[in-house]
Design an enzyme around this catalytic site. Structure first.
Site: not given
Ligand code: SAH
Length: 259
Positions: A41, A63, A178
């Protein structure tokens, strides 16, 4: 009659964590090192992609908000096709695959297609990003409970719509994934539900990466701060009095590994 295709291999849904390669699990790293195919991803960080077996086929599923380089059905089809010819197929996802990562949906599709599949959990950004900003999600003087919730505007389209009234009173700490694009609405809803306008809120962008940025405010100030700073996704939102600990604990933030 079994619907099992002739499979040589297995698909591993691997959580890559939020960015710092030091947060990758040993199991996930071993799989990347011996993978035949990796479908990854957009949010997976460069140092983690660098762990991939150089002989593996690498496919970007890419994505990011508004830009879908592959639709979900195409991703599943690629995984099913590759499992017929390759032994180790890794589906690499940011954070944890089962936390707002569509891992459950992909696993269901693969099971339906008769493809062997296994999940390797990852460190989710909702836990790691606050930690790297000096914000513990629970603390004996502040919070005994945490809620993880999506702030995506279209939440109701794909999964049950978020009941912000209930979320406001359901726990002492609220962690929103998000949530940036919809922040004015969310902070408004939480205040309408009875949370004080002065409730502390923190945004952590690119958590656990060298470019990590934080923005601290209150429910009534944060939307204007985001606007003024041009603060954007991907960011985790933390709401609750644990945010006040940032002031004293942020100096002890972890070191980034492998940069
Ligand atoms: N599966 C992922 C989440 C995916 S949804 C997890 O467990 O982290 C995508 C959202 O995750 C983004 O919009 C943001 O809110 C958060 N996100 C993912 N990576 C991030 C990072 N390094 N720092 C802050 N927020 C993050």
């Amino acid at each position: 009659m079994s619907n099992k295709p002739k499979c040589l291999g297995k698909v591993y849904l691997v959580g890559a964590g939020p960015g710092d390669p030091g947060l990758m699990t040993l199991k996930g790293k071993s799989l990347l090192e011996c993978a035949d195919v990796v479908v990854y991803d957009a949010l997976v960080s460069a140092p983690i992609l660098a762990m991939i077996n150089p002989n593996a086929e690498q496919i970007s599923a890419g994505k990011r908000r508004g830009r879908h380089s592959m639709v979900q059905e195409e991703i599943t089809q690629v995984l099913v096709d590759r499992a017929k010819t390759a032994a180790i197929v890794v589906r690499l996802k940011g954070g944890d695959p089962f936390v707002f990562g569509r891992g459950g949906e992909e696993m269901q599709d693969l099971v339906k297609a008769g493809v062997p599949v296994e999940v390797i959990p990852g460190v989710t950004s909702g836990i790691a990003a606050p930690a790297y900003a000096g914000i513990p999600l629970t603390h004996r003087s502040h919070s005994s409970s945490v809620t993880f919730v999506t702030g995506h505007e279209e939440a109701g389209k794909y999964r049950p719509a978020v009941n912000w009234q209930a979320i406001a009173h359901g726990s002492e700490t609220i962690v929103i994934y998000m949530g940036i694009h919809n922040l004015p609405y969310i902070t408004g809803q939480l205040q309408q539900a009875g949370l004080s306008a002065k409730t502390p809120i923190a945004l952590v962008r690119w958590g656990t990466r060298p470019e990590q940025e934080e923005l601290i405010g209150t429910l009534e100030t944060i939307a204007a701060q985001v606007e003024a700073k041009g603060f954007g996704a991907p960011a985790i939102v933390v709401i609750g009095s644990v945010v006040n600990l940032h002031e004293t604990l942020s100096d002890c933030r972890p070191q980034f590994l492998g940069t």
